[in-house]
Scaffold this motif. Structure first.
Motif, PDB file in Angstrom:
ATOM      1  N   GLU A   1       1.876   7.879  -0.119  1.00  0.00           N
ATOM      2  CA  GLU A   1       3.367   7.575  -0.880  1.00  0.00           C
ATOM      3  C   GLU A   1       4.185   8.267   0.032  1.00  0.00           C
ATOM      4  O   GLU A   1       5.273   7.950   0.066  1.00  0.00           O
ATOM      5  CB  GLU A   1       3.299   8.444  -2.256  1.00  0.00           C
TER       6      GLU A   1
ATOM      7  N   LYS B   1       6.545   5.730   2.433  1.00  0.00           N
ATOM      8  CA  LYS B   1       7.572   4.847   2.046  1.00  0.00           C
ATOM      9  C   LYS B   1       8.919   4.923   3.047  1.00  0.00           C
ATOM     10  O   LYS B   1       9.458   3.839   3.137  1.00  0.00           O
ATOM     11  CB  LYS B   1       7.934   5.187   0.546  1.00  0.00           C
TER      12      LYS B   1
ATOM     13  N   ILE C   1       8.106  -1.180   3.754  1.00  0.00           N
ATOM     14  CA  ILE C   1       7.693  -0.911   2.490  1.00  0.00           C
ATOM     15  C   ILE C   1       8.664  -0.951   1.351  1.00  0.00           C
ATOM     16  O   ILE C   1       9.779  -0.272   1.477  1.00  0.00           O
ATOM     17  CB  ILE C   1       6.987   0.371   2.511  1.00  0.00           C
TER      18      ILE C   1
ATOM     19  N   ASP D   1       7.723  -0.743  -1.926  1.00  0.00           N
ATOM     20  CA  ASP D   1       7.252   0.332  -2.896  1.00  0.00           C
ATOM     21  C   ASP D   1       5.683   0.591  -2.791  1.00  0.00           C
ATOM     22  O   ASP D   1       5.038  -0.385  -2.059  1.00  0.00           O
ATOM     23  CB  ASP D   1       7.268  -0.215  -4.256  1.00  0.00           C
ATOM     24  N   ILE D   2       5.565   1.956  -2.962  1.00  0.00           N
ATOM     25  CA  ILE D   2       4.096   2.426  -2.865  1.00  0.00           C
ATOM     26  C   ILE D   2       3.347   3.540  -3.521  1.00  0.00           C
ATOM     27  O   ILE D   2       4.206   4.280  -3.750  1.00  0.00           O
ATOM     28  CB  ILE D   2       3.805   2.581  -1.232  1.00  0.00           C
ATOM     29  N   LYS D   3       2.611   3.071  -4.188  1.00  0.00           N
ATOM     30  CA  LYS D   3       2.097   4.261  -5.302  1.00  0.00           C
ATOM     31  C   LYS D   3       0.575   4.042  -5.183  1.00  0.00           C
ATOM     32  O   LYS D   3      -0.061   3.342  -4.910  1.00  0.00           O
ATOM     33  CB  LYS D   3       2.311   3.774  -6.731  1.00  0.00           C
TER      34      LYS D   3
ATOM     35  N   LEU E   1      -4.411   1.958  -4.327  1.00  0.00           N
ATOM     36  CA  LEU E   1      -3.107   1.814  -4.031  1.00  0.00           C
ATOM     37  C   LEU E   1      -2.515   0.584  -4.268  1.00  0.00           C
ATOM     38  O   LEU E   1      -3.246  -0.453  -4.471  1.00  0.00           O
ATOM     39  CB  LEU E   1      -3.398   1.799  -2.254  1.00  0.00           C
TER      40      LEU E   1
ATOM     41  N   SER F   1       0.884  -1.264  -3.513  1.00  0.00           N
ATOM     42  CA  SER F   1       1.965  -1.541  -2.507  1.00  0.00           C
ATOM     43  C   SER F   1       2.637  -2.572  -2.427  1.00  0.00           C
ATOM     44  O   SER F   1       1.990  -3.825  -2.783  1.00  0.00           O
ATOM     45  CB  SER F   1       1.697  -0.956  -1.054  1.00  0.00           C
TER      46      SER F   1
ATOM     47  N   TYR G   1       2.445  -2.293   9.219  1.00  0.00           N
ATOM     48  CA  TYR G   1       1.980  -1.062   8.304  1.00  0.00           C
ATOM     49  C   TYR G   1       0.671  -0.694   8.730  1.00  0.00           C
ATOM     50  O   TYR G   1       0.222   0.254   9.034  1.00  0.00           O
ATOM     51  CB  TYR G   1       2.321  -1.228   6.759  1.00  0.00           C
TER      52      TYR G   1
ATOM     53  N   HIS H   1       0.755   5.338   9.237  1.00  0.00           N
ATOM     54  CA  HIS H   1      -0.372   5.142   8.352  1.00  0.00           C
ATOM     55  C   HIS H   1      -1.640   5.351   8.948  1.00  0.00           C
ATOM     56  O   HIS H   1      -2.688   5.627   8.297  1.00  0.00           O
ATOM     57  CB  HIS H   1      -0.235   3.457   7.983  1.00  0.00           C
TER      58      HIS H   1
END
Length: 100
Positions: free
Chosen positions: A31, A34, A40, A42-44, A59, A61, A72, A78
């Protein structure tokens, strides 16, 4: 836009306490990308699956496009998270990428 979803199963030899720490580290690491990786949206990372789950974390994203996802994948920030926080602790990785 491109959705990038990964499910991981952690290694069996990890204790419940170790698994909790690993999941927290993966969540914070991914997270945190981001603002560091262009493209990116969104990334959760979900680390609180129900007992009925057969994966330990997910994940979820979203990227601007396929080129952003490709960038990415090789971005040093990353790669560092993957090498230090993810790969040493996971035994199964399932990935689904798709355009929305």
């Amino acid at each position: 836009m491109v959705k990038h979803v990964i499910l991981w199963t952690l290694k069996d030899e990890l204790s419940p306490e170790e698994k909790a720490q690993v999941k927290k580290g993966i969540k914070e690491g991914l997270e945190g990308l981001k603002c560091r990786v262009p493209g990116i949206v969104d990334i959760k990372v979900n680390i609180n699956g129900l007992a009925s789950s057969n994966a330990d974390l997910m994940l979820d994203s979203l990227f601007e496009n396929k080129e952003a996802l490709d960038a990415y994948a090789v971005h040093p920030a990353h790669v560092a998270v993957a090498d230090e926080k993810v790969r040493p602790y996971t035994k199964i990785r399932s990935c689904l990428d798709f355009e929305i």
